[in-house]
Each structure stands twice: as structure tokens, then as C-alpha cells.
Design a protein around this motif. Sequence first.
Motif: not given
Lengths: 205, 205
Positions: B155-158, B160-181
Motif C-alpha cells: 500500500r505504501l509502495r503504491q 509513493l508511485i502515485d505521488e511521483v506520477t502526480a508530481a511528473v504530471a504537474r511538470g516537476v522534473f528536478g529537485s528541488p522544485f517549487f510550484l506556487v500560483d
Amino acid sequence: MAEPAPIDFYFDFISPYAYFASKLIGPVAARVGRRANWRPFLVGVPVIQVMGLRPLMETPLKSDYILEDLARLSRHFDIPILLDTNFASNSRAAARAFYWLADRDARAAEEFARSAFDALWRDGRDISDPDVVVALAGTVGADGRQLAEALRGERLRQRLIDEVTAAVARGVFGSPFFLVDGARYWGTDRLAHLESALKGSADSS
Amino acid sequence: MAEPAPIDFYFDFISPYAYFASKLIGPVAARVGRRANWRPFLVGVPVIQVMGLRPLMETPLKSDYILEDLARLSRHFDIPILLDTNFASNSRAAARAFYWLADRDARAAEEFARSAFDALWRDGRDISDPDVVVALAGTVGADGRQLAEALRGERLRQRLIDEVTAAVARGVFGSPFFLVDGARYWGTDRLAHLESALKGSADSS
């Protein structure tokens, strides 16, 4: 006392970040009492051939972000930039013309470099076209016929290959890139670190 | 008036630049009157799987430079960092533990994240080891036995997969990365742009 070492300023004309740097390096160099040594190269060689990466604007996710980042930097530095210009343009002719000029008149070569950056990033001209490059070089006093002939020859082609090879051998892998006093700085945003390091060394000398 | 949107702070524990950001985001958020929403993810997914690039420290030319850059940033920010730590460490256990904690106590999750960053980048501990992660979570009040069990589960493994997928879908591709407004900011060096943008919006509200 000997003149302090210059700041080697490596750039590719096709790099929008280098365009900003072309406006910023002069004032930074003046503030730290150094000369800037302009060195155009082809950033695709380390990025694609040595590092095995993709061109910036052909990298998924990153390409969209870069446009957002450039628009902000343009406002931050108050330097207008065309963001619908031809990112795929190649800079071989402009870089070759630079070194042809540099062998004759270093100051003219630097003036040419500034005008080639403006031509691409401010005016949207196609600097991959040798005719455009020759015309730009004419405005800094170059003999257009001689330069056009040199641009068709093997010697100048090899000269640029040698410059790119030397840059990569020094660890240059991005644009803009700055080398001074044995330290490397990658990116417009590291100019502030360079300035702070050189101010420190100037204070202690 | 509704609370203004938080700053989504995406990071991978294995990113040394994110370690610096973990120290800087709190003060920046406070200065612009926003809350920071900590979101660990696995930066290798966009970098390697989506963008087709190599891991930072496995990229020729760049890896040496990064060490030089990190040493300068460490002095610049006055944040000590271990540069002989295990860059190849993986952050899956730590990221999973974060979300397990976050579902129970958001503040404890953030405290855990800070301590996991310090464990890796200040103390040189191996946070890829679930036992180390469980021990760190214990210091912010987690039930070690329950967390250890969750870390072994699907369950916890999945999650994290969902969180990573959601981040990439929002255009996050590096670390650190900040999204606001609706704006994206990549890299510790862009926190200044974020701050300046949010100060502008605060002034005009």
C-alpha cells in the motif's frame, strides 16, 4: 604587478542563458577588475557527444519550463529576449567568424559576438546563415569577401573544432560557462558566486 | 480572506541541492506569508524515465563540477554538507515513511524530512536502510513497529508511485522544485525569483 588572469567566458550563441550573460559579463568583469576573454564554442559537443544528454529544447518537461524561466530572467535582468526565436539554429558560422575576427582584432571580435547575440535573441535573425554572419561582421569593420571565403574553407572549420576540443578538455560542458583562477562556474546564476569569489581575492591581494 | 495557496516544495532526499532548500524554504515561506507543502518524490523517474537523461552524478564532466558547486553553495549559505556521502543512495524508504507520517501528523512528517536530510547530508547515514528510516521516524514520535510493517507493504509502495506520477504530471522534473500560483521554479537558485514574485503579489493584494 602582473595583470590578473582574465575570466574565460565560454558560450554558445544558440544558448539563451548565454545571451543574458553576454550583457552581464562586462559589468561583472569591471567590478572585479578582470578582463573577460570571450570564447564561443559548440555546447552540443559536450552535452550530446560527451555527456550523452539531449539538447535542452528537445528534452521533455524541461523545454516548457525553460521558456517560463527565461521570461522571468528577462524581467529580472531587464533584458528583452525573443522566446519564439529558432532555438534549433546552429552557431557554427558565427563561432567561426568570431575566431577569424579574433585573430585580426580582439575588440572587433567581441563587438561581433554582442551583435550576433542581439541578432538572434533580440531581432530574430537567422545567424546560422553565413550571409547574415558576414553582414554582421561587416558592421564591425570586417572585409566581407575575405570572411565569406574563410567561412567556406577547411582551416577555419578546423580552428573551431580545436577550440571546442580545448574547451571540453578544460571541463566546460554548458553555456554560459566561466573559468577563472582554476574555478569553474556554470550558468548565468553563478556569476554572483564568481563575483563574490573574485572580490574576496581582490581584497586579500 | 482565504488563506493564500501554499508553496508546493518537491524534493528528493538524495538531492544535495534539495538539502540546501530544506534549510531555506522555511524562512522564504515565512517572508512571503505562505505555507510550505513538503512533497518528497523520486527525481530519477522524470530524469531517467521521462526525459531520457542520466543521473547527475553519473554524467561525465558534470559530476566533478557539481562537487565544486556544492562546496561553494555550502559556504555561500553557511550550511555544512558532506561531499563524500553516498550520492547513489536511494530515497524510497524515506519518502514512503514521510507519506505514512503525513497521513497521521503533517508537522511530524516535515520534522522527519528535515532529520532525514540531516542524516544523509550532515551525518553521512545511510537513509536507504529502512531501519535507519524507522529510527529517525521514532525521534518525531512514530510507532516504529507500525512504520516498519507499513514499509514492507504494497500500500505504501503504491502511495509513493502515485505521488511521483502526480508530481511528473504537474511538470516537476528536478529537485528541488517549487510550484506556487501556477508558476514553476527549479533549483535552489530560483528561490529568490519565487520570493520576489510572491512579494510582488502580496504587495498588490
